[in-house]
Scaffold this motif. Structure first.
Motif, PDB file in Angstrom:
ATOM      1  N   THR A  19       0.808  -1.237   0.000  1.00 25.73           N
ATOM      2  CA  THR A  19       0.000   0.000   0.000  1.00 25.73           C
ATOM      3  C   THR A  19       0.835   1.279   0.000  1.00 25.73           C
ATOM      4  N   TRP A  20       2.155   1.160  -0.127  1.00 23.92           N
ATOM      5  CA  TRP A  20       2.982   2.392  -0.240  1.00 23.92           C
ATOM      6  C   TRP A  20       2.669   3.056  -1.582  1.00 23.92           C
ATOM      7  N   LYS A  21       2.443   4.345  -1.579  1.00 24.16           N
ATOM      8  CA  LYS A  21       2.169   5.143  -2.784  1.00 24.16           C
ATOM      9  C   LYS A  21       0.742   4.951  -3.295  1.00 24.16           C
ATOM     10  N   SER A  76       1.488  -3.795  10.008  1.00 21.78           N
ATOM     11  CA  SER A  76       1.859  -2.378   9.911  1.00 21.78           C
ATOM     12  C   SER A  76       3.264  -2.189  10.502  1.00 21.78           C
ATOM     13  N   LYS A  77       3.735  -0.939  10.451  1.00 22.61           N
ATOM     14  CA  LYS A  77       5.145  -0.700  10.791  1.00 22.61           C
ATOM     15  C   LYS A  77       5.330   0.550  11.633  1.00 22.61           C
ATOM     16  N   LEU A  78       6.253   0.433  12.568  1.00 20.01           N
ATOM     17  CA  LEU A  78       6.613   1.518  13.492  1.00 20.01           C
ATOM     18  C   LEU A  78       7.540   2.495  12.778  1.00 20.01           C
ATOM     19  N   ILE A 109       9.394  -3.106  13.012  1.00 21.84           N
ATOM     20  CA  ILE A 109      10.232  -1.898  13.044  1.00 21.84           C
ATOM     21  C   ILE A 109      10.562  -1.586  11.578  1.00 21.84           C
ATOM     22  N   HIS A 110      10.238  -0.373  11.128  1.00 23.98           N
ATOM     23  CA  HIS A 110      10.310  -0.093   9.679  1.00 23.98           C
ATOM     24  C   HIS A 110      11.752   0.012   9.173  1.00 23.98           C
ATOM     25  N   TRP A 111      12.623   0.670   9.972  1.00 28.34           N
ATOM     26  CA  TRP A 111      14.031   0.812   9.566  1.00 28.34           C
ATOM     27  C   TRP A 111      14.925   0.769  10.807  1.00 28.34           C
ATOM     28  N   PRO A 112      16.139   0.296  10.673  1.00 28.90           N
ATOM     29  CA  PRO A 112      17.100   0.395  11.787  1.00 28.90           C
ATOM     30  C   PRO A 112      17.709   1.804  11.808  1.00 28.90           C
ATOM     31  N   GLY A 205       9.296 -10.285   0.844  1.00 27.63           N
ATOM     32  CA  GLY A 205       9.987  -9.508  -0.183  1.00 27.63           C
ATOM     33  C   GLY A 205       9.163  -8.285  -0.558  1.00 27.63           C
ATOM     34  N   TYR A 206       9.766  -7.098  -0.353  1.00 22.77           N
ATOM     35  CA  TYR A 206       9.059  -5.893  -0.829  1.00 22.77           C
ATOM     36  C   TYR A 206       9.633  -5.440  -2.172  1.00 22.77           C
ATOM     37  N   SER A 207       8.890  -4.555  -2.828  1.00 22.32           N
ATOM     38  CA  SER A 207       9.207  -4.087  -4.190  1.00 22.32           C
ATOM     39  C   SER A 207       9.460  -5.270  -5.135  1.00 22.32           C
ATOM     40  N   PRO A 208       8.570  -6.275  -5.120  1.00 26.53           N
ATOM     41  CA  PRO A 208       8.816  -7.491  -5.913  1.00 26.53           C
ATOM     42  C   PRO A 208       8.688  -7.272  -7.410  1.00 26.53           C
ATOM     43  N   LEU A 209       8.105  -6.123  -7.810  1.00 20.29           N
ATOM     44  CA  LEU A 209       7.962  -5.830  -9.251  1.00 20.29           C
ATOM     45  C   LEU A 209       8.987  -4.784  -9.679  1.00 20.29           C
ATOM     46  N   GLY A 210       9.907  -4.471  -8.762  1.00 25.10           N
ATOM     47  CA  GLY A 210      10.942  -3.479  -9.081  1.00 25.10           C
ATOM     48  C   GLY A 210      10.507  -2.052  -8.793  1.00 25.10           C
ATOM     49  N   SER A 211       9.388  -1.894  -8.078  1.00 28.19           N
ATOM     50  CA  SER A 211       8.926  -0.580  -7.616  1.00 28.19           C
ATOM     51  C   SER A 211       8.963   0.495  -8.717  1.00 28.19           C
ATOM     52  N   PRO A 212       8.308   0.229  -9.854  1.00 27.84           N
ATOM     53  CA  PRO A 212       8.406   1.188 -10.964  1.00 27.84           C
ATOM     54  C   PRO A 212       7.795   2.559 -10.668  1.00 27.84           C
ATOM     55  N   PRO A 243       4.865 -10.969 -16.862  1.00 23.50           N
ATOM     56  CA  PRO A 243       6.152 -10.948 -16.156  1.00 23.50           C
ATOM     57  C   PRO A 243       5.961 -10.749 -14.645  1.00 23.50           C
ATOM     58  N   ALA A 244       4.963  -9.948 -14.251  1.00 22.75           N
ATOM     59  CA  ALA A 244       4.727  -9.731 -12.804  1.00 22.75           C
ATOM     60  C   ALA A 244       4.378 -11.060 -12.138  1.00 22.75           C
ATOM     61  N   GLN A 245       3.525 -11.848 -12.804  1.00 20.82           N
ATOM     62  CA  GLN A 245       3.144 -13.139 -12.196  1.00 20.82           C
ATOM     63  C   GLN A 245       4.357 -14.052 -12.043  1.00 20.82           C
ATOM     64  N   PRO A 260       3.088  -7.326  -3.550  1.00 19.44           N
ATOM     65  CA  PRO A 260       3.004  -6.380  -4.671  1.00 19.44           C
ATOM     66  C   PRO A 260       1.968  -5.288  -4.404  1.00 19.44           C
ATOM     67  N   LYS A 261       2.323  -4.068  -4.772  1.00 20.92           N
ATOM     68  CA  LYS A 261       1.377  -2.944  -4.650  1.00 20.92           C
ATOM     69  C   LYS A 261       0.658  -2.753  -5.976  1.00 20.92           C
ATOM     70  N   SER A 262      -0.647  -2.563  -5.912  1.00 26.17           N
ATOM     71  CA  SER A 262      -1.365  -2.105  -7.100  1.00 26.17           C
ATOM     72  C   SER A 262      -2.629  -1.388  -6.660  1.00 26.17           C
ATOM     73  N   VAL A 263      -3.044  -0.396  -7.449  1.00 30.05           N
ATOM     74  CA  VAL A 263      -4.356   0.221  -7.237  1.00 30.05           C
ATOM     75  C   VAL A 263      -5.235  -0.027  -8.462  1.00 30.05           C
ATOM     76  N   ASN A 264      -4.775  -0.901  -9.342  1.00 27.89           N
ATOM     77  CA  ASN A 264      -5.513  -1.191 -10.567  1.00 27.89           C
ATOM     78  C   ASN A 264      -6.250  -2.526 -10.394  1.00 27.89           C
ATOM     79  N   PRO A 265      -7.589  -2.533 -10.448  1.00 25.36           N
ATOM     80  CA  PRO A 265      -8.337  -3.753 -10.117  1.00 25.36           C
ATOM     81  C   PRO A 265      -7.928  -4.968 -10.947  1.00 25.36           C
ATOM     82  N   GLU A 266      -7.624  -4.753 -12.225  1.00 28.36           N
ATOM     83  CA  GLU A 266      -7.249  -5.910 -13.059  1.00 28.36           C
ATOM     84  C   GLU A 266      -5.904  -6.476 -12.613  1.00 28.36           C
ATOM     85  N   ARG A 267      -4.937  -5.580 -12.332  1.00 27.46           N
ATOM     86  CA  ARG A 267      -3.612  -6.066 -11.882  1.00 27.46           C
ATOM     87  C   ARG A 267      -3.693  -6.664 -10.476  1.00 27.46           C
ATOM     88  N   ILE A 268      -4.555  -6.083  -9.647  1.00 25.79           N
ATOM     89  CA  ILE A 268      -4.740  -6.646  -8.297  1.00 25.79           C
ATOM     90  C   ILE A 268      -5.156  -8.120  -8.421  1.00 25.79           C
TER      91      ILE A 268
HETATM   92  N1  LIG Z   1       9.398  -2.246   4.605  1.00 23.77           N
HETATM   93  C1  LIG Z   1       9.806  -1.363   3.744  1.00 23.77           C
HETATM   94  O1  LIG Z   1      10.753  -0.598   3.996  1.00 23.77           O
HETATM   95  C2  LIG Z   1       9.160  -1.277   2.417  1.00 23.77           C
HETATM   96  C3  LIG Z   1       7.981  -1.925   2.200  1.00 23.77           C
HETATM   97  N2  LIG Z   1       7.349  -1.863   0.978  1.00 23.77           N
HETATM   98  C4  LIG Z   1       6.048  -2.553   0.823  1.00 23.77           C
HETATM   99  O2  LIG Z   1       6.107  -3.362  -0.359  1.00 23.77           O
HETATM  100  C5  LIG Z   1       5.064  -2.999  -1.241  1.00 23.77           C
HETATM  101  C6  LIG Z   1       5.449  -3.252  -2.691  1.00 23.77           C
HETATM  102  O3  LIG Z   1       6.598  -2.533  -3.079  1.00 23.77           O
HETATM  103  P1  LIG Z   1       6.567  -1.231  -4.014  1.00 23.77           P
HETATM  104  O4  LIG Z   1       7.849  -0.535  -3.793  1.00 23.77           O
HETATM  105  O5  LIG Z   1       5.293  -0.505  -3.790  1.00 23.77           O
HETATM  106  O6  LIG Z   1       6.618  -1.751  -5.496  1.00 23.77           O
HETATM  107  P2  LIG Z   1       6.140  -2.991  -6.376  1.00 23.77           P
HETATM  108  O7  LIG Z   1       7.374  -3.695  -6.792  1.00 23.77           O
HETATM  109  O8  LIG Z   1       5.042  -3.738  -5.728  1.00 23.77           O
HETATM  110  O9  LIG Z   1       5.590  -2.219  -7.650  1.00 23.77           O
HETATM  111  C7  LIG Z   1       4.428  -1.423  -7.628  1.00 23.77           C
HETATM  112  C8  LIG Z   1       4.247  -0.838  -9.019  1.00 23.77           C
HETATM  113  O10 LIG Z   1       4.022  -1.882  -9.963  1.00 23.77           O
HETATM  114  C9  LIG Z   1       2.809  -1.636 -10.675  1.00 23.77           C
HETATM  115  N3  LIG Z   1       2.162  -2.936 -10.885  1.00 23.77           N
HETATM  116  C10 LIG Z   1       1.429  -3.672 -10.038  1.00 23.77           C
HETATM  117  N4  LIG Z   1       1.046  -4.832 -10.576  1.00 23.77           N
HETATM  118  C11 LIG Z   1       1.559  -4.852 -11.813  1.00 23.77           C
HETATM  119  C12 LIG Z   1       1.499  -5.774 -12.866  1.00 23.77           C
HETATM  120  N5  LIG Z   1       0.838  -6.936 -12.750  1.00 23.77           N
HETATM  121  N6  LIG Z   1       2.154  -5.478 -14.022  1.00 23.77           N
HETATM  122  C13 LIG Z   1       2.823  -4.303 -14.147  1.00 23.77           C
HETATM  123  N7  LIG Z   1       2.903  -3.384 -13.188  1.00 23.77           N
HETATM  124  C14 LIG Z   1       2.275  -3.646 -12.028  1.00 23.77           C
HETATM  125  C15 LIG Z   1       2.008  -0.712  -9.791  1.00 23.77           C
HETATM  126  O11 LIG Z   1       1.135   0.094 -10.551  1.00 23.77           O
HETATM  127  P3  LIG Z   1      -0.479   0.135 -10.282  1.00 23.77           P
HETATM  128  O12 LIG Z   1      -0.675   0.486  -8.844  1.00 23.77           O
HETATM  129  O13 LIG Z   1      -0.935   1.214 -11.211  1.00 23.77           O
HETATM  130  O14 LIG Z   1      -0.980  -1.219 -10.654  1.00 23.77           O
HETATM  131  C16 LIG Z   1       3.120   0.124  -9.193  1.00 23.77           C
HETATM  132  O15 LIG Z   1       3.511   1.110 -10.119  1.00 23.77           O
HETATM  133  C17 LIG Z   1       4.839  -1.519  -0.886  1.00 23.77           C
HETATM  134  O16 LIG Z   1       3.660  -1.005  -1.454  1.00 23.77           O
HETATM  135  C18 LIG Z   1       4.884  -1.587   0.612  1.00 23.77           C
HETATM  136  O17 LIG Z   1       3.673  -2.111   1.109  1.00 23.77           O
HETATM  137  C19 LIG Z   1       7.946  -1.199  -0.073  1.00 23.77           C
HETATM  138  C20 LIG Z   1       9.113  -0.522   0.100  1.00 23.77           C
HETATM  139  C21 LIG Z   1       9.811  -0.493   1.367  1.00 23.77           C
END
Ligand SMILES: NC(=O)C1=CN([C@@H]2O[C@H](COP(=O)(O)OP(=O)(O)OC[C@H]3O[C@@H](n4cnc5c(N)ncnc54)[C@H](OP(=O)(O)O)[C@@H]3O)[C@@H](O)[C@H]2O)C=CC1
Ligand SMILES: O=C1CO[C@H](CO)[C@@H](O)[C@@H]1O
Length: 316
Positions: A19-21, A76-78, A109-112, A205-212, A243-245, A260-268
């Motif tokens: 849910t970041w961003k 959640s995170k402190l 704990i969110h960060w050291p 694993g966070y940012s599993p899609l490379g956090s674009p 590729p995300a899958q 994985p973060k998404s706000v797009n219902p189809e990608r969710i």
């Molecule tokens: N503990 C920590 O310090 C951290 C924790 N996190 C957590 O990890 C989560 C995920 O990492 P985050 O950095 O957000 O990045 P992600 O690697 O999850 O990438 C999110 C991005 O990928 C897009 N996306 C989602 N699904 C697809 C798809 N199937 N194909 C193509 N693009 C897609 C999203 O767009 P759209 O929304 O438009 O679909 C968004 O732009 C965070 O939201 C947070 O909850 C992240 C960073 C640090």
């Protein structure tokens, strides 16, 4: 559906919604879409600034009968400004109020890294507190108190390297049960994962899609684009998936949680289906070979002039 079992046999669905961003105007619908699609794990944080909207969506989901609280795993995170022992429980209580729940399943704990109280983001070293003055062991005592008070069922950390995690294990009464770190085919952290598995600590694993969609100030010019990787795309094509899958299924098959973060219902919806994709041993080996120890979030925002947080030991 892949799951991870905790020490008391609580079960966490391995794939959760990040849910970041996720902006205030969109996170409400994203959470409802995710719950409708079958997600039962949400990854939240105070610093994401959207826990109130997530709480409203949860309350709406209970009202509509989509889920009950007991069906969900909520993390959640402190934040860094609440590391003092007496600040942990109040910070958690704020998160509980915002999320409209009585307890969390997991608090991390969110960060050291420690900030002065009330400082959410730092630009000067004076706004930070060195860990020599406010050690993680003190923060952890506050985290343990939160468990004893029934405010969270499990506790853990984020962004801890191997040595820091071992140090915490050595001084804790309640051992950490999770390390949430950046993880994807370009940053596999195999040694850290092996330690976690051997010590009954789960790994998310966070940012599993490379956090674009990460903000511009967190980008570097030569950052590779994970979802455009040739090997990942070739595997995706073979299985007729995205590729995300592929990156999500890889994370699930190596025994980790992934958010994985998404706000797009189809990608969710599509991301959750990574639970059904079975990668072959050859696919897993080909992805293993992609590791290049490449961080998208390298923590450089903590390295301030004259400060005590340094690149050479943040990830130790
Ligand atoms: N503990 C920590 O310090 C951290 C924790 N996190 C957590 O990890 C989560 C995920 O990492 P985050 O950095 O957000 O990045 P992600 O690697 O999850 O990438 C999110 C991005 O990928 C897009 N996306 C989602 N699904 C697809 C798809 N199937 N194909 C193509 N693009 C897609 C999203 O767009 P759209 O929304 O438009 O679909 C968004 O732009 C965070 O939201 C947070 O909850 C992240 C960073 C640090
Ligand atoms: O979860 C996170 C999202 O972004 C923040 C950076 O602005 C990080 O501090 C954090 O780890």
């Amino acid at each position: 559906m892949y799951t991870l079992t905790f020490r008391n046999n609580d079960v966490m669905p391995a794939l959760g919604l990040g849910t970041w961003k996720s902006e205030k105007g969109e996170v409400y619908d994203a959470v409802l879409a995710a719950l409708e699609a079958g997600y039962r794990h949400l990854d939240c944080a105070f610093i994401y600034g959207n826990e109130k909207e997530i709480g409203e969506a949860l309350t709406e989901a209970y009202k509509r009968g989509i889920v009950q609280r007991s069906d969900l795993w909520i993390t959640s995170k402190l934040w860094n400004d609440s590391h003092a022992k007496g600040s942990v429980v109040p910070a958690l209580q704020q998160t509980l109020n915002d999320l409209q729940t009585d307890y969390l399943d997991l608090y991390l704990i969110h960060w050291p890294v420690a900030h002065k109280k009330g400082v959410l983001s730092t630009s000067k070293a004076e706004e930070q507190i060195p860990l020599s003055e406010l050690p993680i062991s003190e923060t952890w005592t506050g985290m343990e108190e939160a468990v004893r008070k029934g405010l969270t069922k499990h506790i853990g950390v984020c962004n801890f390297g191997l040595q820091r995690l071992k140090d915490l294990v050595a001084v804790s009464n309640i051992k950490p049960e999770m390390n949430q770190v950046e993880s994807h085919p370009y940053l596999q952290q195999n040694e850290l994962l092996e330690y976690c598995k051997a010590n009954d600590i789960h790994y998310t694993g966070y940012s599993p899609l490379g956090s674009p969609d990460r903000p511009g100030d967190l980008r570097k010019e030569d950052d590779p684009i994970l979802l455009e990787d040739n090997t990942i795309n070739a595997i995706a094509k073979r299985h007729k998936v995205s590729p995300a899958q592929v990156t999500l299924a890889w994370a699930l098959q190596r025994g980790t949680s992934v958010i994985p973060k998404s706000v797009n219902p189809e990608r969710i919806k599509a991301n959750l289906k990574a639970n059904d994709l079975k990668l072959s041993e050859e696919d897993m080996a080909a992805i293993k070979a992609l590791d290049k120890n490449r961080r998208y979030l390298d923590g450089s925002f903590w390295f301030l002039k004259g400060g005590t947080y340094k690149k050479e030991d943040l990830w130790k």
